[in-house]
Design a protein around this motif. Structure first.
Motif, PDB file in Angstrom:
ATOM      1  N   VAL A 137       2.104   2.701  -7.650  1.00  0.00           N
ATOM      2  CA  VAL A 137       3.097   1.588  -7.446  1.00  0.00           C
ATOM      3  C   VAL A 137       2.317   0.305  -7.339  1.00  0.00           C
ATOM      4  CG1 VAL A 137       5.075   0.475  -6.439  1.00  0.00           C
ATOM      5  CG2 VAL A 137       4.832   2.851  -6.878  1.00  0.00           C
ATOM      6  N   ARG A 138       2.273  -0.571  -8.314  1.00  0.00           N
ATOM      7  CA  ARG A 138       1.582  -1.873  -8.204  1.00  0.00           C
ATOM      8  C   ARG A 138       0.077  -1.737  -7.824  1.00  0.00           C
ATOM      9  NH1 ARG A 138       3.688  -7.069  -6.197  1.00  0.00           N
ATOM     10  NH2 ARG A 138       3.114  -7.830  -8.172  1.00  0.00           N
ATOM     11  N   PHE A 139      -0.697  -1.025  -8.465  1.00  0.00           N
ATOM     12  CA  PHE A 139      -2.060  -0.534  -8.113  1.00  0.00           C
ATOM     13  C   PHE A 139      -2.846  -1.734  -8.808  1.00  0.00           C
ATOM     14  CE2 PHE A 139      -6.051   1.654  -9.635  1.00  0.00           C
ATOM     15  CZ  PHE A 139      -6.616   1.708  -8.266  1.00  0.00           C
ATOM     16  N   GLY A 140      -3.431  -2.329  -8.027  1.00  0.00           N
ATOM     17  CA  GLY A 140      -4.543  -3.459  -8.340  1.00  0.00           C
ATOM     18  C   GLY A 140      -5.861  -2.747  -8.873  1.00  0.00           C
ATOM     19  N   THR A 141      -6.122  -2.933  -9.884  1.00  0.00           N
ATOM     20  CA  THR A 141      -7.270  -2.279 -10.594  1.00  0.00           C
ATOM     21  C   THR A 141      -8.732  -3.195 -10.216  1.00  0.00           C
ATOM     22  OG1 THR A 141      -7.300  -3.635 -12.681  1.00  0.00           O
ATOM     23  CG2 THR A 141      -6.077  -1.597 -12.639  1.00  0.00           C
ATOM     24  N   GLY A 142      -8.446  -4.495  -9.851  1.00  0.00           N
ATOM     25  CA  GLY A 142      -9.812  -5.096  -9.465  1.00  0.00           C
ATOM     26  C   GLY A 142     -10.198  -5.777 -10.847  1.00  0.00           C
ATOM     27  N   ASP A 143      -9.618  -5.618 -12.045  1.00  0.00           N
ATOM     28  CA  ASP A 143     -10.104  -6.214 -13.291  1.00  0.00           C
ATOM     29  C   ASP A 143      -9.446  -7.154 -13.791  1.00  0.00           C
ATOM     30  OD1 ASP A 143     -11.830  -3.897 -13.850  1.00  0.00           O
ATOM     31  OD2 ASP A 143     -10.454  -2.723 -14.436  1.00  0.00           O
ATOM     32  N   LEU A 144      -9.920  -8.218 -14.328  1.00  0.00           N
ATOM     33  CA  LEU A 144      -9.250  -9.393 -14.951  1.00  0.00           C
ATOM     34  C   LEU A 144      -8.786  -9.385 -16.296  1.00  0.00           C
ATOM     35  CD1 LEU A 144     -11.618 -12.373 -13.325  1.00  0.00           C
ATOM     36  CD2 LEU A 144      -9.372 -11.631 -12.420  1.00  0.00           C
ATOM     37  N   SER A 145      -7.640  -9.809 -16.576  1.00  0.00           N
ATOM     38  CA  SER A 145      -7.464  -9.806 -18.075  1.00  0.00           C
ATOM     39  C   SER A 145      -6.388 -10.791 -18.196  1.00  0.00           C
ATOM     40  CB  SER A 145      -6.975  -8.480 -18.791  1.00  0.00           C
ATOM     41  OG  SER A 145      -6.914  -8.384 -20.003  1.00  0.00           O
ATOM     42  N   ALA A 146      -5.676 -10.957 -19.496  1.00  0.00           N
ATOM     43  CA  ALA A 146      -4.580 -11.875 -19.746  1.00  0.00           C
ATOM     44  C   ALA A 146      -3.730 -11.285 -20.904  1.00  0.00           C
ATOM     45  CB  ALA A 146      -5.073 -13.226 -20.178  1.00  0.00           C
ATOM     46  N   VAL A 147      -2.440 -11.596 -20.918  1.00  0.00           N
ATOM     47  CA  VAL A 147      -1.547 -11.184 -22.088  1.00  0.00           C
ATOM     48  C   VAL A 147      -1.762 -11.890 -23.196  1.00  0.00           C
ATOM     49  CG1 VAL A 147       0.682 -11.015 -22.428  1.00  0.00           C
ATOM     50  CG2 VAL A 147       0.055 -10.111 -20.328  1.00  0.00           C
ATOM     51  N   ILE A 206       3.632   0.014 -16.694  1.00  0.00           N
ATOM     52  CA  ILE A 206       4.257  -1.604 -16.262  1.00  0.00           C
ATOM     53  C   ILE A 206       2.991  -2.109 -15.989  1.00  0.00           C
ATOM     54  CG2 ILE A 206       6.112  -2.404 -15.032  1.00  0.00           C
ATOM     55  CD1 ILE A 206       7.648  -0.049 -14.904  1.00  0.00           C
ATOM     56  N   LEU A 207       2.985  -3.001 -16.846  1.00  0.00           N
ATOM     57  CA  LEU A 207       1.585  -3.967 -16.602  1.00  0.00           C
ATOM     58  C   LEU A 207       2.376  -5.365 -15.824  1.00  0.00           C
ATOM     59  CD1 LEU A 207      -1.390  -4.925 -17.291  1.00  0.00           C
ATOM     60  CD2 LEU A 207      -0.002  -6.339 -19.087  1.00  0.00           C
ATOM     61  N   GLU A 208       1.389  -5.833 -14.706  1.00  0.00           N
ATOM     62  CA  GLU A 208       1.784  -7.091 -14.332  1.00  0.00           C
ATOM     63  C   GLU A 208       0.170  -7.875 -14.112  1.00  0.00           C
ATOM     64  OE1 GLU A 208       4.352  -7.508 -10.729  1.00  0.00           O
ATOM     65  OE2 GLU A 208       3.592  -5.428 -10.551  1.00  0.00           O
ATOM     66  N   ILE A 209       0.110  -9.062 -14.492  1.00  0.00           N
ATOM     67  CA  ILE A 209      -1.223 -10.004 -14.264  1.00  0.00           C
ATOM     68  C   ILE A 209      -0.996 -10.950 -13.150  1.00  0.00           C
ATOM     69  CG2 ILE A 209      -2.855 -11.217 -15.372  1.00  0.00           C
ATOM     70  CD1 ILE A 209      -2.847  -8.640 -16.667  1.00  0.00           C
ATOM     71  N   VAL A 210      -1.594 -10.570 -11.917  1.00  0.00           N
ATOM     72  CA  VAL A 210      -1.324 -11.493 -10.916  1.00  0.00           C
ATOM     73  C   VAL A 210      -2.315 -12.189 -10.487  1.00  0.00           C
ATOM     74  CG1 VAL A 210       0.101  -9.597 -10.141  1.00  0.00           C
ATOM     75  CG2 VAL A 210      -2.335  -9.905  -9.215  1.00  0.00           C
ATOM     76  N   ARG A 211      -2.195 -13.460  -9.541  1.00  0.00           N
ATOM     77  CA  ARG A 211      -3.062 -14.259  -9.077  1.00  0.00           C
ATOM     78  C   ARG A 211      -4.054 -13.473  -8.173  1.00  0.00           C
ATOM     79  NH1 ARG A 211      -3.506 -18.370 -11.877  1.00  0.00           N
ATOM     80  NH2 ARG A 211      -1.497 -19.100 -11.267  1.00  0.00           N
ATOM     81  N   GLY A 226      -5.771 -13.107 -14.884  1.00  0.00           N
ATOM     82  CA  GLY A 226      -5.746 -12.869 -13.579  1.00  0.00           C
ATOM     83  C   GLY A 226      -5.939 -11.049 -13.355  1.00  0.00           C
ATOM     84  N   GLU A 227      -5.382 -10.851 -12.220  1.00  0.00           N
ATOM     85  CA  GLU A 227      -5.868  -9.223 -11.843  1.00  0.00           C
ATOM     86  C   GLU A 227      -4.922  -8.241 -12.661  1.00  0.00           C
ATOM     87  OE1 GLU A 227      -6.624  -6.250  -8.150  1.00  0.00           O
ATOM     88  OE2 GLU A 227      -5.874  -8.152  -7.857  1.00  0.00           O
ATOM     89  N   VAL A 228      -5.318  -7.138 -13.385  1.00  0.00           N
ATOM     90  CA  VAL A 228      -4.594  -6.289 -14.001  1.00  0.00           C
ATOM     91  C   VAL A 228      -4.122  -5.463 -12.619  1.00  0.00           C
ATOM     92  CG1 VAL A 228      -4.265  -4.230 -15.280  1.00  0.00           C
ATOM     93  CG2 VAL A 228      -5.667  -6.365 -15.911  1.00  0.00           C
ATOM     94  N   VAL A 229      -2.531  -5.344 -12.528  1.00  0.00           N
ATOM     95  CA  VAL A 229      -1.906  -4.524 -11.625  1.00  0.00           C
ATOM     96  C   VAL A 229      -1.003  -3.876 -12.566  1.00  0.00           C
ATOM     97  CG1 VAL A 229      -0.082  -4.668  -9.888  1.00  0.00           C
ATOM     98  CG2 VAL A 229      -2.149  -6.289  -9.686  1.00  0.00           C
ATOM     99  N   VAL A 230      -1.168  -2.202 -12.139  1.00  0.00           N
ATOM    100  CA  VAL A 230      -0.262  -1.459 -13.153  1.00  0.00           C
ATOM    101  C   VAL A 230       0.677  -0.558 -12.345  1.00  0.00           C
ATOM    102  CG1 VAL A 230      -1.878  -1.370 -14.884  1.00  0.00           C
ATOM    103  CG2 VAL A 230      -2.276   0.207 -13.071  1.00  0.00           C
ATOM    104  N   THR A 231       1.713  -0.117 -12.717  1.00  0.00           N
ATOM    105  CA  THR A 231       2.625   0.817 -12.109  1.00  0.00           C
ATOM    106  C   THR A 231       2.767   1.852 -13.190  1.00  0.00           C
ATOM    107  OG1 THR A 231       3.887  -0.668 -10.747  1.00  0.00           O
ATOM    108  CG2 THR A 231       4.923   1.614 -11.212  1.00  0.00           C
ATOM    109  N   PRO A 250      13.342   2.913 -10.717  1.00  0.00           N
ATOM    110  CA  PRO A 250      13.869   3.693  -9.191  1.00  0.00           C
ATOM    111  C   PRO A 250      13.482   5.061  -9.101  1.00  0.00           C
ATOM    112  CG  PRO A 250      15.566   2.368 -10.530  1.00  0.00           C
ATOM    113  CD  PRO A 250      14.498   2.524 -11.553  1.00  0.00           C
ATOM    114  N   ALA A 251      13.456   5.987  -9.948  1.00  0.00           N
ATOM    115  CA  ALA A 251      13.210   7.102  -9.721  1.00  0.00           C
ATOM    116  C   ALA A 251      11.663   7.440  -9.606  1.00  0.00           C
ATOM    117  CB  ALA A 251      13.431   8.106 -10.953  1.00  0.00           C
ATOM    118  N   HIS A 252      10.701   6.762 -10.255  1.00  0.00           N
ATOM    119  CA  HIS A 252       9.654   6.770  -9.916  1.00  0.00           C
ATOM    120  C   HIS A 252       9.108   6.173  -8.565  1.00  0.00           C
ATOM    121  CE1 HIS A 252       5.046   6.301 -10.720  1.00  0.00           C
ATOM    122  NE2 HIS A 252       5.229   5.113 -10.341  1.00  0.00           N
TER     123      HIS A 252
END
Length: 419
Positions: free
Chosen positions: A293-303, A261-266, A279-284, A25-27
């Protein structure tokens, strides 16, 4: 000598997750103080974003959008309103120690925090220790790579030789004279240096470790360097986000940095995929100076499942697996992953889709392969109509069983012949 930079690397995963979500929240509130995120996140109650589900409801900022905003507002703010620091005349307080230009051009700030890009964690995992000399062969002009490595090395207490790029024989001479313990740079240039040293009859027995980035580091090159006494480790970092993940002695994937904070998105969407899917690497990134906030790197990876054998408890990813921007030009029209996502969104029974573009140039064909339980009557026809409506192009539709499509993150596969 500790195997870990600090206690953060070995804390219980539940404690890490709680700390990251508590900081969110503070971020977000800090991001909303920037002009760009103030607009992108208008109406968002930062205090209410305390879960991954709430985070996933926010828009993804992709690199081309960041560039477009910077370009549009360059006369007023070269950072496009994304930074909260600058210099006299841009914003106050200033706070920017350096400013860099990446291809585009895209401008990135470097703030005053020690180890601003958080590279020390990757260097420590690669065996760098205080008092050692690091030969830094990343560029020191325009792009931030040289500064990223230097500030990380300084945070560990290392001395740095600012080699920069090119000038192979001069850099080799410096290595002979200074006897560095470690190298930071691209894997290809390290190979050039080692090969040139052998050609000239130079020995480099002091050089025993390397942190490598900026390009692929295949196992074959890793083994080739090891045979010559250099243990190379890779890290995944970008000029926008800093360190995202790094390799450890376990050699099993890349461990996430503690401030990410990592997300892998479609690709083409902001929707997180199931764990293990590509999916695409999205990072906060918890950086108050450049609060992405939720920056899409354009790179593919997986957990990767499970914990790292090195003892680090953070999430691991497989590493770089390609680019998420799979836009294809078909019969003079651009087809984007977001359009495939729009088609799927109209048909809830579809679990996953892959658009295959085949044929020869000027004679293209499109086939939409979809994973769906059973074979609902009329679904193929309805999907074909949706494709025409969204893309203005015709496509055949193939219904496939769940789990039958490749898990490689591709939403659009260009299988055309270019002969």
């Amino acid at each position: 000598m500790s195997d870990f930079l600090d206690a953060l690397e070995t804390r219980p995963p539940e404690a890490r997750e709680a700390a990251l979500l508590a900081a969110l929240p503070a971020h977000l509130a800090q991001a909303q103080r920037s002009a760009a995120f103030g607009a992108l996140l208008a109406g968002v109650d930062a205090a209410a974003i305390t879960s991954r589900a709430a985070l996933a409801a926010l828009p993804v900022l992709r690199k081309h959008e960041l560039f477009e905003r910077q370009k549009a507002g360059r006369a007023q703010d070269p950072f496009g309103g994304f930074a909260t620091i600058g210099w006299n005349g841009l914003r106050a307080p200033s706070g920017a120690r350096r400013v860099f230009q990446s291809p585009g051009p895209i401008y990135e700030p470097e703030g005053e925090a020690p180890d601003y890009w958080r590279i020390a964690r990757a260097m420590h995992a690669a065996g760098f220790r205080a008092g050692e000399l690091v030969h830094n062969s990343f560029s020191y002009h325009l792009t931030p790579a040289g500064s990223m490595m230097e500030t990380g090395a300084h945070a560990l207490g290392c001395t740095v030789f600012a080699g920069g790029t090119g000038n192979t024989e001069l850099q080799l001479q410096a290595m002979q004279d200074l006897r560095p313990h470690a190298y930071a740079g691209t894997p290809s240039f390290l190979r050039i240096l080692v090969e040139k040293a052998a050609e000239l009859g130079m020995a480099l027995p002091w050089l025993s470790k390397a942190l490598l980035s900026g390009e692929a580091f295949p196992p074959s090159l890793r083994d080739w360097l090891a045979e010559r006494g250099v243990q190379g480790y890779q890290c995944y970092a970008t000029a926008d986000a800093g360190l995202i993940a790094y390799e450890t002695a376990a050699r099993e994937g890349l461990v996430l940095d503690e401030a990410v904070i990592l997300e892998i998105v479609r690709p083409g969407t902001g929707d997180p995929v199931p764990e293990g899917d590509v999916g695409e690497v999205v990072v906060t990134v918890l950086n108050p100076d450049y609060p992405l906030v939720r920056f899409g790197t354009g790179d593919l990876s997986a957990v990767l499942p499970g914990r790292c054998p090195s003892g680090r408890t953070n999430t691991r990813i497989k590493g770089w697996m390609g680019r998420a921007d799979q836009t294809a030009k078909v019969r003079g029209m651009f087809v984007h992953p977001s359009q495939v996502a729009e088609v799927v969104k109209r048909h809830p029974e579809v679990q996953r889709a892959r658009l295959v573009v085949a044929g020869e140039m000027a004679n293209d064909t499109m086939t939409l392969h979809v994973e769906v339980p059973g074979a609902p009557e009329g679904l193929a026809e309805r999907l074909a109509a949706s494709v025409r409506d969204v893309t203005k192009l015709r496509a055949d539709v193939v219904l496939a069983a769940p789990g039958s499509l490749p898990n490689d993150g591709k939403v659009i596969e260009d299988a055309r012949s270019y002969k």
